[in-house]
Design a protein around this motif. Structure first.
Motif, PDB file in Angstrom:
ATOM      1  N   THR A   5      49.996  36.328  56.745  1.00  0.00           N
ATOM      2  CA  THR A   5      49.659  36.453  55.661  1.00  0.00           C
ATOM      3  C   THR A   5      47.917  36.163  55.766  1.00  0.00           C
ATOM      4  OG1 THR A   5      51.517  35.257  54.625  1.00  0.00           O
ATOM      5  CG2 THR A   5      49.536  35.579  53.296  1.00  0.00           C
ATOM      6  N   TYR A   6      47.450  37.547  55.038  1.00  0.00           N
ATOM      7  CA  TYR A   6      46.038  37.383  55.149  1.00  0.00           C
ATOM      8  C   TYR A   6      45.333  37.320  53.558  1.00  0.00           C
ATOM      9  CZ  TYR A   6      46.369  39.296  59.578  1.00  0.00           C
ATOM     10  OH  TYR A   6      46.652  39.507  61.056  1.00  0.00           O
ATOM     11  N   THR A   7      44.289  36.575  53.510  1.00  0.00           N
ATOM     12  CA  THR A   7      43.734  36.328  52.215  1.00  0.00           C
ATOM     13  C   THR A   7      42.459  36.912  52.223  1.00  0.00           C
ATOM     14  OG1 THR A   7      44.948  34.408  51.745  1.00  0.00           O
ATOM     15  CG2 THR A   7      43.210  34.605  50.252  1.00  0.00           C
ATOM     16  N   TYR A   8      42.057  37.810  51.169  1.00  0.00           N
ATOM     17  CA  TYR A   8      40.764  38.571  51.210  1.00  0.00           C
ATOM     18  C   TYR A   8      39.939  38.050  49.959  1.00  0.00           C
ATOM     19  CZ  TYR A   8      42.483  41.492  54.889  1.00  0.00           C
ATOM     20  OH  TYR A   8      43.097  42.096  55.794  1.00  0.00           O
ATOM     21  N   ARG A   9      38.983  37.644  50.125  1.00  0.00           N
ATOM     22  CA  ARG A   9      37.873  37.229  48.933  1.00  0.00           C
ATOM     23  C   ARG A   9      36.561  38.035  48.945  1.00  0.00           C
ATOM     24  NH1 ARG A   9      37.745  31.122  47.584  1.00  0.00           N
ATOM     25  NH2 ARG A   9      39.807  30.993  46.757  1.00  0.00           N
ATOM     26  N   LEU A  10      36.558  38.444  47.588  1.00  0.00           N
ATOM     27  CA  LEU A  10      35.348  39.125  47.494  1.00  0.00           C
ATOM     28  C   LEU A  10      33.994  38.066  46.953  1.00  0.00           C
ATOM     29  CD1 LEU A  10      36.632  41.980  44.933  1.00  0.00           C
ATOM     30  CD2 LEU A  10      36.091  42.100  47.615  1.00  0.00           C
ATOM     31  N   LYS A  11      32.972  38.316  47.751  1.00  0.00           N
ATOM     32  CA  LYS A  11      31.805  37.790  47.380  1.00  0.00           C
ATOM     33  C   LYS A  11      30.993  38.680  46.690  1.00  0.00           C
ATOM     34  CE  LYS A  11      32.317  34.312  51.044  1.00  0.00           C
ATOM     35  NZ  LYS A  11      31.903  33.854  52.339  1.00  0.00           N
ATOM     36  N   LEU A  12      30.976  38.695  45.212  1.00  0.00           N
ATOM     37  CA  LEU A  12      30.127  39.700  44.620  1.00  0.00           C
ATOM     38  C   LEU A  12      28.974  38.744  44.011  1.00  0.00           C
ATOM     39  CD1 LEU A  12      32.989  40.943  42.365  1.00  0.00           C
ATOM     40  CD2 LEU A  12      32.528  41.746  44.393  1.00  0.00           C
ATOM     41  N   LEU A  13      27.807  39.785  43.615  1.00  0.00           N
ATOM     42  CA  LEU A  13      26.870  39.316  43.170  1.00  0.00           C
ATOM     43  C   LEU A  13      27.043  39.347  41.728  1.00  0.00           C
ATOM     44  CD1 LEU A  13      24.380  41.906  45.090  1.00  0.00           C
ATOM     45  CD2 LEU A  13      24.809  39.457  45.580  1.00  0.00           C
ATOM     46  N   GLN A  14      25.879  38.794  41.067  1.00  0.00           N
ATOM     47  CA  GLN A  14      26.201  38.533  39.671  1.00  0.00           C
ATOM     48  C   GLN A  14      26.370  39.900  38.971  1.00  0.00           C
ATOM     49  OE1 GLN A  14      26.296  35.732  37.847  1.00  0.00           O
ATOM     50  NE2 GLN A  14      26.488  36.703  35.845  1.00  0.00           N
ATOM     51  N   GLN A  15      25.556  40.919  39.296  1.00  0.00           N
ATOM     52  CA  GLN A  15      25.624  42.156  38.330  1.00  0.00           C
ATOM     53  C   GLN A  15      27.035  42.725  38.961  1.00  0.00           C
ATOM     54  OE1 GLN A  15      22.828  45.152  39.417  1.00  0.00           O
ATOM     55  NE2 GLN A  15      23.200  46.495  38.134  1.00  0.00           N
ATOM     56  N   GLN A  16      27.486  42.651  40.088  1.00  0.00           N
ATOM     57  CA  GLN A  16      28.641  43.435  40.572  1.00  0.00           C
ATOM     58  C   GLN A  16      29.691  42.397  39.754  1.00  0.00           C
ATOM     59  OE1 GLN A  16      28.343  42.465  44.783  1.00  0.00           O
ATOM     60  NE2 GLN A  16      28.021  44.791  45.047  1.00  0.00           N
ATOM     61  N   SER A  17      29.632  41.450  39.571  1.00  0.00           N
ATOM     62  CA  SER A  17      30.667  40.616  38.854  1.00  0.00           C
ATOM     63  C   SER A  17      30.886  40.886  37.332  1.00  0.00           C
ATOM     64  CB  SER A  17      30.493  39.147  39.198  1.00  0.00           C
ATOM     65  OG  SER A  17      31.530  38.355  38.257  1.00  0.00           O
ATOM     66  N   THR A  19      29.831  43.891  36.103  1.00  0.00           N
ATOM     67  CA  THR A  19      30.774  45.166  36.261  1.00  0.00           C
ATOM     68  C   THR A  19      31.997  45.169  36.414  1.00  0.00           C
ATOM     69  OG1 THR A  19      28.536  46.126  37.095  1.00  0.00           O
ATOM     70  CG2 THR A  19      30.779  47.525  37.222  1.00  0.00           C
ATOM     71  N   TYR A  20      32.534  44.484  37.304  1.00  0.00           N
ATOM     72  CA  TYR A  20      34.083  44.285  37.752  1.00  0.00           C
ATOM     73  C   TYR A  20      34.640  43.538  36.434  1.00  0.00           C
ATOM     74  CZ  TYR A  20      38.146  43.260  40.524  1.00  0.00           C
ATOM     75  OH  TYR A  20      39.320  43.094  40.788  1.00  0.00           O
ATOM     76  N   ASP A  21      34.305  42.731  35.767  1.00  0.00           N
ATOM     77  CA  ASP A  21      34.813  42.101  34.637  1.00  0.00           C
ATOM     78  C   ASP A  21      34.854  43.113  33.307  1.00  0.00           C
ATOM     79  OD1 ASP A  21      35.251  39.579  35.641  1.00  0.00           O
ATOM     80  OD2 ASP A  21      33.304  38.798  35.008  1.00  0.00           O
ATOM     81  N   ALA A  22      33.926  44.020  33.343  1.00  0.00           N
ATOM     82  CA  ALA A  22      33.742  44.967  32.292  1.00  0.00           C
ATOM     83  C   ALA A  22      34.946  46.025  32.474  1.00  0.00           C
ATOM     84  CB  ALA A  22      32.669  45.791  32.076  1.00  0.00           C
ATOM     85  N   TRP A  23      35.203  46.291  33.850  1.00  0.00           N
ATOM     86  CA  TRP A  23      36.199  47.284  34.285  1.00  0.00           C
ATOM     87  C   TRP A  23      37.509  46.630  33.997  1.00  0.00           C
ATOM     88  CZ3 TRP A  23      34.441  48.789  39.579  1.00  0.00           C
ATOM     89  CH2 TRP A  23      33.296  49.457  39.769  1.00  0.00           C
ATOM     90  N   LEU A  24      37.695  45.348  34.311  1.00  0.00           N
ATOM     91  CA  LEU A  24      38.947  44.621  33.968  1.00  0.00           C
ATOM     92  C   LEU A  24      39.287  44.497  32.419  1.00  0.00           C
ATOM     93  CD1 LEU A  24      39.075  41.786  36.595  1.00  0.00           C
ATOM     94  CD2 LEU A  24      40.397  43.822  36.628  1.00  0.00           C
ATOM     95  N   GLU A  25      38.266  44.196  31.855  1.00  0.00           N
ATOM     96  CA  GLU A  25      38.560  44.219  30.340  1.00  0.00           C
ATOM     97  C   GLU A  25      38.851  45.577  29.677  1.00  0.00           C
ATOM     98  OE1 GLU A  25      38.484  42.628  26.266  1.00  0.00           O
ATOM     99  OE2 GLU A  25      38.390  41.513  28.409  1.00  0.00           O
ATOM    100  N   THR A  26      38.397  46.505  30.202  1.00  0.00           N
ATOM    101  CA  THR A  26      38.600  48.008  29.742  1.00  0.00           C
ATOM    102  C   THR A  26      39.992  48.307  30.253  1.00  0.00           C
ATOM    103  OG1 THR A  26      36.429  48.691  29.868  1.00  0.00           O
ATOM    104  CG2 THR A  26      37.830  50.426  29.640  1.00  0.00           C
ATOM    105  N   SER A  27      40.427  48.079  31.044  1.00  0.00           N
ATOM    106  CA  SER A  27      41.852  48.194  31.500  1.00  0.00           C
ATOM    107  C   SER A  27      42.795  47.432  30.619  1.00  0.00           C
ATOM    108  CB  SER A  27      42.020  47.995  33.072  1.00  0.00           C
ATOM    109  OG  SER A  27      41.246  48.605  34.008  1.00  0.00           O
TER     110      SER A  27
END
Length: 68
Positions: A5-17, A19-27
């Motif tokens: 089992t592999y676990t991958y974690r994203l280490k996003l910058l503030q701006q990337q985070s 943007t990602y939150d906005a995409w999730l909210e839109t979805s």
């Protein structure tokens, strides 16, 4: 049998985070809107089991099939 089992974690910058939150909210909003439309459509075509209205689309479609 060997399970890996592999676990991958994203280490996003503030701006990337953000943007990602906005995409999730839109979805989420698009999914919920489509789900609400499907539920409204289903509820508009359903009727009680013991008594259907003559004005119901389901009943009219059934009659159209059998009345000549």
């Amino acid at each position: 049998m060997l399970n890996l089992t592999y676990t991958y974690r994203l280490k996003l910058l503030q701006q990337q985070s953000q943007t990602y939150d906005a995409w999730l909210e839109t979805s989420r909003r698009v999914w919920n809107f489509a789900l609400a439309e499907r539920k409204d459509w289903y509820n508009s075509r359903s009727c009680r089991i013991d008594a259907c209205s003559i004005k119901s689309d389901v009943f009219k479609a059934y009659l159209r099939r059998w009345i000549w």
